[in-house]
Motif scaffolding. Structure first.
Motif, mmCIF file in Angstrom:
data_model
loop_
_atom_site.group_PDB
_atom_site.id
_atom_site.type_symbol
_atom_site.label_atom_id
_atom_site.label_comp_id
_atom_site.label_asym_id
_atom_site.label_seq_id
_atom_site.Cartn_x
_atom_site.Cartn_y
_atom_site.Cartn_z
ATOM 1 N N ILE A 15 0.983 67.804 51.111
ATOM 2 C CA ILE A 15 1.208 67.430 52.098
ATOM 3 C C ILE A 15 1.144 68.828 53.193
ATOM 4 O O ILE A 15 0.489 69.520 53.829
ATOM 5 N N ALA A 16 -0.023 69.809 51.935
ATOM 6 C CA ALA A 16 0.253 71.451 53.142
ATOM 7 C C ALA A 16 -1.214 71.437 53.123
ATOM 8 O O ALA A 16 -2.000 72.293 53.364
ATOM 9 N N GLY A 17 -1.948 70.864 52.953
ATOM 10 C CA GLY A 17 -3.139 70.309 53.827
ATOM 11 C C GLY A 17 -4.253 70.873 52.231
ATOM 12 O O GLY A 17 -5.424 71.354 53.583
ATOM 13 N N GLN A 18 -3.941 70.728 51.159
ATOM 14 C CA GLN A 18 -5.347 71.055 50.813
ATOM 15 C C GLN A 18 -5.865 70.453 49.898
ATOM 16 O O GLN A 18 -6.907 70.760 49.053
ATOM 17 N N GLY A 19 -6.449 69.168 50.709
ATOM 18 C CA GLY A 19 -6.398 68.114 50.099
ATOM 19 C C GLY A 19 -6.471 66.795 50.237
ATOM 20 O O GLY A 19 -4.940 66.552 50.759
ATOM 21 N N LEU A 20 -6.781 65.443 49.215
ATOM 22 C CA LEU A 20 -6.352 64.328 48.801
ATOM 23 C C LEU A 20 -6.085 64.499 47.686
ATOM 24 O O LEU A 20 -6.779 64.590 46.620
ATOM 25 N N VAL A 21 -4.936 63.189 47.487
ATOM 26 C CA VAL A 21 -3.865 63.045 46.386
ATOM 27 C C VAL A 21 -4.276 61.769 45.883
ATOM 28 O O VAL A 21 -4.013 60.927 46.527
ATOM 29 N N LEU A 22 -4.116 61.213 44.321
ATOM 30 C CA LEU A 22 -4.338 59.841 44.233
ATOM 31 C C LEU A 22 -2.769 59.904 43.275
ATOM 32 O O LEU A 22 -2.690 60.305 42.854
ATOM 33 N N ALA A 23 -2.655 58.955 44.027
ATOM 34 C CA ALA A 23 -1.150 58.565 43.954
ATOM 35 C C ALA A 23 -0.700 57.915 44.246
ATOM 36 O O ALA A 23 -0.838 56.472 44.071
ATOM 37 N N SER A 24 1.078 57.639 43.437
ATOM 38 C CA SER A 24 0.995 56.544 42.825
ATOM 39 C C SER A 24 1.932 55.584 44.153
ATOM 40 O O SER A 24 3.135 56.332 45.307
#
Length: 311
Positions: free
Chosen positions: A231-240
């Motif tokens: 959310i803070a723009g630090q990258g892309l997350v692999l998430a449920s």
């Protein structure tokens, strides 16, 4: 019919089995450890079966002891609940639920206001420790919501969600990912069997070659930390898809290649058979069914627990 049953000895056995300690059982029953030991010896003599292995500083149930404990614990629990229904109703009652910190923070707690509005007299306590609780041993926990690949044939439950994993990020990060290799955010799973190679599986399915470019990697111990980083723009997350749903609905996160989803495990609500009839537990199961149906994320079953995706 029941006149010959050694009820005092059976009560001592149930307590010692649940606590795996004669001393702790004695404290619970307000008797001496010697009295508990004597009652269990008399029960073993009456049955003609050894129920405990006596080890240095501990005891362990034999196979016969395990069988007797599971049936006896359920029977005592049902009797206690039947008696409780005859008592004058108290102004309030309590419910203890064990689940993961991430599920509590990202899905359960934001929705609990609706449960409290419907059941203002139920006081709910959340236990979010990582240790897996044996519900047959720990009677202080009414219900658990678990995420796992294991089967629980001795528990009653509802299969809540079939889960998939996708890639999400802030709108800006998702746009940039089309032109450059992004920073990848993931979670360090406590159970290594659960999605240990998530990014590899997602990249293989999507055809993205990010991993060969040795991208910057960010790893967190809990899913809610990983989502906050995205959310803070630090990258892309692999998430449920379950845990990210509220952030996607609010626009804080958007999917990248949303058509690419990798199978996960699932979430389920579980309790000791018979406890589902206890009014607060029954109310919570019913509320969970409504909430998961509202979100459109569930194929829900209720029975002795044998789900398709297991927690």
């Amino acid at each position: 019919m029941f006149a010959s049953l050694p009820l005092t000895a059976l009560r001592a056995f149930e307590s010692a089995s649940r606590l795996l300690s004669f001393k702790a059982a004695a404290e619970e029953l307000s008797v001496t450890p010697t009295a508990v030991s004597h009652q269990i010896r008399s029960l073993e003599t009456w049955l003609g079966v050894q129920l405990f292995e006596r080890l240095p500083r501990q005891v362990r149930l034999t196979e016969g002891g395990e069988r007797l404990f599971h049936s006896l614990h359920g029977a005592f629990l049902e009797v206690a609940q039947s008696v409780d229904t005859l008592r004058p109703q108290r102004s309030g009652t309590s419910l203890t639920i064990s689940t993961t910190a991430a599920f509590a923070a990202l899905w359960l707690v934001p929705r609990l206001g609706r449960f409290y509005a419907r059941h203002p007299n139920i006081s709910l306590r959340l236990d979010t420790h990582c240790e897996v609780i044996d519900l047959h041993q720990d009677a202080s926990v009414d219900l658990v919501v678990r995420y796992s690949l294991d089967d629980y044939p001795n528990l009653y439950g509802q299969c809540l969600f079939d889960e998939t994993f996708g890639v999400y990020g802030s709108p800006e990060q998702v746009s940039l990912a089309a032109t450059r290799v992004p920073t990848l955010i993931s979670v360090r799973w406590h159970n290594s069997k659960l999605y240990a190679h998530g990014w590899e599986a997602w990249c293989a399915q999507s055809g993205e070659t990010w991993l060969s470019a040795r991208p910057a990697m960010r790893e967190y111990d809990e899913e809610h930390y990983a989502l906050q980083a995205a959310i803070a723009g630090q990258g892309l997350v692999l998430a449920s898809n379950i845990l990210v749903s509220d952030n996607v609905a609010s626009g804080l996160l958007v999917p990248y290649r949303g058509d690419v989803q990798v199978d996960g495990a699932g979430y389920s609500a579980l309790c000791v058979p018979g406890r589902e009839r206890h009014p607060p537990v029954r109310a919570f199961f019913a509320w969970l069914q409504e909430e998961t149906s509202i979100s459109g994320q569930v194929a829900l079953t209720t029975s002795t627990f044998r789900p398709r995706h297991i927690t």
